[in-house]
Each structure stands twice: as C-alpha cells, then as structure tokens.
Design a protein around this motif. Structure first.
Motif, PDB file in Angstrom:
ATOM      1  N   SER A 178      27.307  87.238  25.461  1.00  0.00           N
ATOM      2  CA  SER A 178      28.742  87.409  25.302  1.00  0.00           C
ATOM      3  C   SER A 178      29.007  88.722  24.595  1.00  0.00           C
ATOM      4  O   SER A 178      28.095  89.340  24.042  1.00  0.00           O
ATOM      5  CB  SER A 178      29.336  86.247  24.499  1.00  0.00           C
ATOM      6  N   TYR A 179      30.272  89.141  24.576  1.00  0.00           N
ATOM      7  CA  TYR A 179      30.654  90.423  23.997  1.00  0.00           C
ATOM      8  C   TYR A 179      31.929  90.232  23.184  1.00  0.00           C
ATOM      9  O   TYR A 179      32.797  89.445  23.544  1.00  0.00           O
ATOM     10  CB  TYR A 179      30.890  91.457  25.108  1.00  0.00           C
ATOM     11  N   HIS A 180      32.013  90.979  22.087  1.00  0.00           N
ATOM     12  CA  HIS A 180      33.215  90.909  21.268  1.00  0.00           C
ATOM     13  C   HIS A 180      33.358  92.192  20.452  1.00  0.00           C
ATOM     14  O   HIS A 180      32.443  93.008  20.390  1.00  0.00           O
ATOM     15  CB  HIS A 180      33.208  89.677  20.361  1.00  0.00           C
TER      16      HIS A 180
ATOM     17  N   ALA B 178      27.344  93.069  21.709  1.00  0.00           N
ATOM     18  CA  ALA B 178      26.854  91.882  22.413  1.00  0.00           C
ATOM     19  C   ALA B 178      26.392  90.859  21.382  1.00  0.00           C
ATOM     20  O   ALA B 178      25.971  91.221  20.278  1.00  0.00           O
ATOM     21  CB  ALA B 178      25.682  92.258  23.318  1.00  0.00           C
ATOM     22  N   TYR B 179      26.500  89.588  21.743  1.00  0.00           N
ATOM     23  CA  TYR B 179      25.957  88.531  20.889  1.00  0.00           C
ATOM     24  C   TYR B 179      25.586  87.341  21.757  1.00  0.00           C
ATOM     25  O   TYR B 179      25.978  87.249  22.916  1.00  0.00           O
ATOM     26  CB  TYR B 179      26.952  88.140  19.778  1.00  0.00           C
ATOM     27  N   ASP B 180      24.802  86.453  21.185  1.00  0.00           N
ATOM     28  CA  ASP B 180      24.358  85.253  21.887  1.00  0.00           C
ATOM     29  C   ASP B 180      25.330  84.117  21.546  1.00  0.00           C
ATOM     30  O   ASP B 180      25.526  83.795  20.380  1.00  0.00           O
ATOM     31  CB  ASP B 180      22.944  84.883  21.455  1.00  0.00           C
ATOM     32  N   CYS B 181      25.925  83.530  22.559  1.00  0.00           N
ATOM     33  CA  CYS B 181      26.882  82.439  22.357  1.00  0.00           C
ATOM     34  C   CYS B 181      26.304  81.178  22.983  1.00  0.00           C
ATOM     35  O   CYS B 181      26.533  80.891  24.154  1.00  0.00           O
ATOM     36  CB  CYS B 181      28.231  82.796  22.975  1.00  0.00           C
TER      37      CYS B 181
ATOM     38  N   THR C  78      35.313  94.370  30.879  1.00  0.00           N
ATOM     39  CA  THR C  78      34.928  92.999  31.200  1.00  0.00           C
ATOM     40  C   THR C  78      33.859  92.970  32.295  1.00  0.00           C
ATOM     41  O   THR C  78      32.920  92.191  32.224  1.00  0.00           O
ATOM     42  CB  THR C  78      36.164  92.201  31.654  1.00  0.00           C
TER      43      THR C  78
ATOM     44  N   LEU D 113      24.199  82.048  25.974  1.00  0.00           N
ATOM     45  CA  LEU D 113      24.852  82.889  26.983  1.00  0.00           C
ATOM     46  C   LEU D 113      25.169  84.257  26.390  1.00  0.00           C
ATOM     47  O   LEU D 113      25.668  84.338  25.263  1.00  0.00           O
ATOM     48  CB  LEU D 113      26.160  82.242  27.458  1.00  0.00           C
TER      49      LEU D 113
ATOM     50  N   GLU E 207      37.630  89.090  22.751  1.00  0.00           N
ATOM     51  CA  GLU E 207      37.330  88.304  21.556  1.00  0.00           C
ATOM     52  C   GLU E 207      36.998  89.276  20.429  1.00  0.00           C
ATOM     53  O   GLU E 207      36.434  90.350  20.661  1.00  0.00           O
ATOM     54  CB  GLU E 207      36.132  87.398  21.834  1.00  0.00           C
TER      55      GLU E 207
END
Length: 159
Positions: free
Chosen positions: A146-148, A138-141, A68, A144, A116
């Motif tokens: 974000s990671y999942h 990683a991805y764009d949320c 995290t 922002l 997530e």
C-alpha cells in the motif's frame, strides 16, 4: 530463344531500375550543407515535489490518478494536495483504528479520489478542507503493498 528471353529480361530490369541519382546543383547555387548538430542536452533533474495545489483541478486530478496507477514512480517524493478529510474504520487486525485520506473531486464533481495519509497531530473533523504535505511512501497493510503520505504538515486553508 534463350538469348531473346534473357535480353528481354535485362531490358525490363533496366526500365524498372531505381531512378538515377539527382544531378549536382547548377554552378552558383549553394550546395546543401547539413545543419550543425548540437551537443545533447542532459535531461533536467525532476523537482521532487508534486504540488497538486498549483495545478488546475483537472490536471491535479490527472496527476493523482497517475500516482494511483504508477505509485513506484512517486516514491520518496514530497506531495502537497488540498481536499476534504475522509475517515475510514480500519480492520482491527491491522492495529490501527482508522485510515485517514485527503480526497479531491474532479472538475465536474462527479468523481473523487484521494490519498491515505498518516499524521501524529490532532485531526480536524471529517469533511474539513485541508492541505496535506508529506512524503509518498510504501508500506505493508496486512500483507498487501500500500502507499500513503507521511504528513509533515496538515493545514487548514486560510489559517
């Protein structure tokens, strides 16, 4: 007078100078030889899998906290973890209905944290204990970072 002061100053310097060099070893005594230096060992290649199910509850919780706080160090690695399924409603502007997370407790059951994950399969009911294995990405949320986990498998323990 100046000669006396200069002489006294030199005497003080002589008395406060560095200690003399150590005497050589007595005859018959082995002289100290430096230890042979080994060739540097290359660093081992880290295993790309982070298997939280193989760790104690305390260590798994600590590793999850590290993920995290420093997500970039885990990008692309395979993660396997066990916990309860948590479902959170998403903002309709994000074009997803719900966020899914696998949540684990610490050893004292006072704190929880999770990851997530996304998966194309059918989700079990919320609160179900499951084991999720997938790639940490990683991805764009909504603007922002974000990671999942992009899950390869979602299993029910014991089945």
């Amino acid at each position: 007078m100046i000669r006396r002061l200069l002489g006294a100053g030199l005497a003080v310097l002589a008395l406060t100078a560095c200690a003399p060099a150590p005497a050589p070893p007595a005859s018959g005594a082995a002289a100290a030889t430096p230890a042979p230096t080994a060739a540097p060992t290359p660093a081992p290649t880290p295993d790309r899998t982070v298997d939280l199910t193989a760790l104690s509850q305390t260590m798994a919780f600590a590793e999850l906290a590290a993920m995290t706080f420093s997500p970039e160090e885990y990008l692309g690695r395979t993660v396997r973890m066990e916990g309860q399924l948590a479902v959170y409603p998403a903002n309709p502007a994000l074009e997803v209905e719900y966020f899914y997370a696998v949540v684990m407790e610490d050893a004292t059951a006072c704190c929880q944290q999770g990851l997530e994950f996304v998966w194309e399969g059918e989700m079990p009911p919320e609160g179900t204990t499951l084991v999720v294995t997938g790639r940490y990405e990683a991805y764009d949320c909504g603007g922002l970072p974000s990671y999942h986990l992009v899950a390869d498998t979602v299993e029910l323990p014991g089945q």
